[in-house]
Scaffold this active site. Structure first.
Site, short mmCIF file in Angstrom:
data_model
loop_
_atom_site.label_atom_id
_atom_site.label_comp_id
_atom_site.label_asym_id
_atom_site.label_seq_id
_atom_site.Cartn_x
_atom_site.Cartn_y
_atom_site.Cartn_z
CB SER A 35 -0.89 -0.01 1.24
OG SER A 35 -1.50 -1.27 1.40
N GLY A 36 0.28 2.36 -0.41
CA GLY A 36 1.00 3.63 -0.35
C GLY A 36 1.29 4.21 -1.71
CB SER A 37 2.18 7.69 -2.63
OG SER A 37 3.37 7.81 -1.87
CB THR A 38 6.40 4.39 -3.19
OG1 THR A 38 6.62 5.57 -2.41
CG2 THR A 38 7.63 4.14 -4.04
N GLY A 99 5.70 -0.12 0.60
CA GLY A 99 6.31 1.13 1.03
C GLY A 99 6.65 1.09 2.51
CG ASP A 101 4.29 5.06 7.25
OD1 ASP A 101 3.89 5.67 6.25
OD2 ASP A 101 3.63 4.17 7.80
N GLY A 113 0.89 4.00 8.37
CA GLY A 113 0.33 5.33 8.16
C GLY A 113 -0.97 5.30 7.38
CD GLU A 120 0.97 -1.79 4.82
OE1 GLU A 120 0.70 -0.92 3.98
OE2 GLU A 120 1.45 -1.53 5.94
#
Length: 280
Positions: A35-38, A99, A101, A113, A120
């Site tokens: 998960s996450g923007s990257t 990803g 944090d 986050g 995860e």
């Protein structure tokens, strides 16, 4: 001239593409997607290789966001509990990308986050190797330096007692995460749990310990594994956002296959557009 934000996005993309190039083999069958923007760029990198490369692969999400990413681009998907068994055991994922944090110098992570930490961790530990992808802002010598809190997934019924225990352990102001602005009330995870964000002093690693500094919570000073072990003993805590211990390469030698939480490498997009690789 590119803005600082544009440079960071470009660097994240570069890091994701390099991580995929160096760690996703065409022979692989099961791949974890975090998960996450990257991770958006990780999926882009996989798709860019063409269907001949990935058509034999099945992708395992860590939550609703990564499920959406996988389905939108038309990749084969199964949930962590749906993968087939081999010799009576669920097959291992060949690799998982996710990803972070915050990442310390020993490749310990803070995650959570985005409130997906439990799934995860399930996906990371199901993989033979875990690869972290982030931008350089996530690099830190010690955890809880830049990202000040540890996300903790809790049973809602237990939240008041967990908060009391956290304060007794030296966390000055643990708080239940709000669902605002998108949702009134508490942040509810994909598992129907709440998230508590618990601040701690920067977490020590093994080399910081001495006869005078044992990392056992005196004056709020904790070593990562010691703190993690104490947190997981608290009734009502379902999972914590510390990824620690050993990595997939070390697991076999320890006789602990498919229990590794740490990445074997972290790929960081740097402000100058370069990619820095931190290996175990």
């Amino acid at each position: 001239m590119a803005s600082a934000a544009d440079l960071i996005e470009s660097a994240k993309k570069q890091a994701a593409y390099r991580a995929v190039d160096e760690n996703l083999l065409p022979s692989y069958k099961y791949v974890g997607i975090g998960s996450g923007s990257t991770v958006v760029y990780v999926v882009d990198a996989i798709v860019s290789k063409g269907s001949d490369f990935y058509s034999g692969m099945t992708f395992v999400p860590t939550g609703s966001q990564s499920k959406g990413l996988i389905k939108t681009v038309g990749l084969n998907m199964c949930y962590i509990d749906e993968r087939p068994t081999l010799g009576g055991k669920p097959v291992a994922l060949d690799v998982a990308f996710d990803g972070a944090d915050e990442v310390d110098e020993d490749l310990n992570l803070i995650k959570g986050g985005g409130a997906c930490l439990f799934q995860e961790k399930l996906v990371a530990t199901a993989a033979k190797k875990f690869i972290a992808v982030a931008d350089s802002r996530k690099q830190s010598p010690r955890l809880c330096t830049k990202w000040k809190t540890i996300p903790i997934e809790v049973l809602p019924l237990a939240a008041p007692d967990v908060l009391t225990r956290l304060r007794a352990m030296g966390s000055p102001s643990p708080a239940i995460r709000s669902g605002l602005p998108s949702k009134a009330g508490e942040c509810v995870t994909d598992n129907g749990m709440w998230i508590i964000d618990a601040p701690f002093s920067p977490l020590l690693i093994q080399k910081d310990l001495s006869c005078t500094e044992q990392g056992k919570g005196k004056d709020g000073s904790w070593e990562i594994q010691t703190l993690a072990d104490e947190l997981l003993k608290i009734p009502g805590i379902v999972e914590i956002g510390l990824f620690y211990g050993f990595n997939g390469n070390q697991a076999a030698g320890l006789g602990k296959e498919l229990q590794a939480q740490k990445p074997v490498a972290a790929y960081f997009g740097m402000p100058d557009g370069q990619v820095q690789v931190q290996n175990a």
